[in-house]
Design a protein around this motif. Structure first.
Motif, PDB file in Angstrom:
ATOM      1  N   ASP A   1       0.831  -1.210   0.000  1.00 25.25           N
ATOM      2  CA  ASP A   1       0.000   0.000   0.000  1.00 25.25           C
ATOM      3  C   ASP A   1       0.864   1.259   0.000  1.00 25.25           C
ATOM      4  N   ALA A   2       1.935   1.265   0.809  1.00 24.20           N
ATOM      5  CA  ALA A   2       2.825   2.428   0.877  1.00 24.20           C
ATOM      6  C   ALA A   2       3.506   2.681  -0.467  1.00 24.20           C
ATOM      7  N   GLU A   3       3.758   1.619  -1.224  1.00 26.80           N
ATOM      8  CA  GLU A   3       4.360   1.751  -2.551  1.00 26.80           C
ATOM      9  C   GLU A   3       3.344   2.124  -3.610  1.00 26.80           C
ATOM     10  N   GLY A   4       2.068   1.992  -3.285  1.00 27.39           N
ATOM     11  CA  GLY A   4       1.022   2.199  -4.278  1.00 27.39           C
ATOM     12  C   GLY A   4       0.920   1.025  -5.238  1.00 27.39           C
ATOM     13  N   SER A   5       1.326  -0.161  -4.784  1.00 26.22           N
ATOM     14  CA  SER A   5       1.314  -1.368  -5.615  1.00 26.22           C
ATOM     15  C   SER A   5       0.084  -2.212  -5.324  1.00 26.22           C
ATOM     16  N   GLU A   6      -0.436  -2.803  -6.361  1.00 25.51           N
ATOM     17  CA  GLU A   6      -1.542  -3.748  -6.217  1.00 25.51           C
ATOM     18  C   GLU A   6      -0.987  -5.158  -6.320  1.00 25.51           C
ATOM     19  N   PRO A   7      -1.190  -5.982  -5.308  1.00 23.19           N
ATOM     20  CA  PRO A   7      -0.690  -7.348  -5.404  1.00 23.19           C
ATOM     21  C   PRO A   7      -1.487  -8.148  -6.425  1.00 23.19           C
ATOM     22  N   GLY A   8      -0.770  -8.886  -7.281  1.00 20.92           N
ATOM     23  CA  GLY A   8      -1.432  -9.750  -8.248  1.00 20.92           C
ATOM     24  C   GLY A   8      -2.027 -10.961  -7.559  1.00 20.92           C
ATOM     25  N   PRO A   9      -2.735 -11.795  -8.298  1.00 23.96           N
ATOM     26  CA  PRO A   9      -3.382 -12.966  -7.706  1.00 23.96           C
ATOM     27  C   PRO A   9      -2.379 -13.968  -7.110  1.00 23.96           C
ATOM     28  N   GLU A  10      -1.134 -13.923  -7.580  1.00 26.30           N
ATOM     29  CA  GLU A  10      -0.121 -14.851  -7.063  1.00 26.30           C
ATOM     30  C   GLU A  10       0.149 -14.651  -5.569  1.00 26.30           C
ATOM     31  N   PHE A  11      -0.054 -13.433  -5.083  1.00 25.51           N
ATOM     32  CA  PHE A  11       0.219 -13.158  -3.668  1.00 25.51           C
ATOM     33  C   PHE A  11      -0.688 -13.958  -2.740  1.00 25.51           C
ATOM     34  N   SER A  12      -1.832 -14.372  -3.227  1.00 25.35           N
ATOM     35  CA  SER A  12      -2.738 -15.160  -2.384  1.00 25.35           C
ATOM     36  C   SER A  12      -2.346 -16.630  -2.343  1.00 25.35           C
ATOM     37  N   THR A  13      -1.348 -17.021  -3.160  1.00 24.21           N
ATOM     38  CA  THR A  13      -0.945 -18.428  -3.219  1.00 24.21           C
ATOM     39  C   THR A  13       0.313 -18.736  -2.421  1.00 24.21           C
TER      40      THR A  13
END
Length: 185
Positions: free
Chosen positions: A152-164
């Motif tokens: 969030d601090a970077e302004g990045s959106e985690p892709g779906p891979e982050f949930s795996t």
């Protein structure tokens, strides 16, 4: 020395400084020019050195580059007058954080990175930090797990891979001025 002789060099110094500040004296840079030549300017070769560290491409089997974080990110950023060079990769590992930690401890050791005493005894799933002497000063290697707060601090959106699995970053950094980087920076 008479008081008059003592003030002449000071007056000459003040006049020279004033003329240099306005750029009117040949061979002097304006203050704006001096500011623009510091920091990140001319650091491309040093960034290239950071990009060449093999540990950035080392990763446990099964690790993927998540969507939106593909490839090596490298460059220079300035904050409050301090310029820092970096090269980093972001990965997601489908297994346990301890496997990531073990992998990078071994990879860092093979490449000659040195952990500080506290890191040597850190838990198997902890963030890691190492240092190594580079061509232009000490270089720092960080391996850290990504949290929602960091993204969030970077302004990045985690892709779906982050949930795996465990999202993490491998980062090699150095100060642009060549001063020593350490795990406390």
């Amino acid at each position: 020395m008479s008081p008059r002789k003592a003030t002449i060099p000071r007056a000459a110094l003040l006049l020279t400084a004033a003329l240099c500040a306005t750029g009117a004296l040949t061979g002097c840079q304006t203050l704006a020019e001096a500011a623009s030549t510091s920091g990140c300017e001319g650091t491309g070769s040093r960034v290239g050195e950071l990009k060449s560290y093999g540990v950035l491409d080392s990763r446990p089997r099964g690790t993927v580059e998540p969507q939106g974080f593909e490839g090596l990110d490298a460059g220079c950023w300035e904050d409050s007058g301090d310029a820092r060079l970096y090269a980093e990769r972001t990965y997601v590992f489908p297994g346990d954080k301890a496997d990531v930690t073990r992998h990078y401890r071994a990879a860092a050791r093979r490449e000659g990175w040195t952990p500080p005493p506290a890191t040597r005894r850190s838990p198997e799933n902890a963030d890691l930090c190492f240092t190594r002497d580079g061509e232009d000063g000490t270089v720092m290697l960080d391996v850290y797990f990504l949290t929602r707060e960091i993204l969030d601090a970077e302004g990045s959106e985690p892709g779906p891979e982050f949930s795996t699995g465990a999202g993490y970053r491998v980062s090699v950094t150095a100060w642009a001025d060549g001063s020593a980087a350490d795990c406390q920076d």
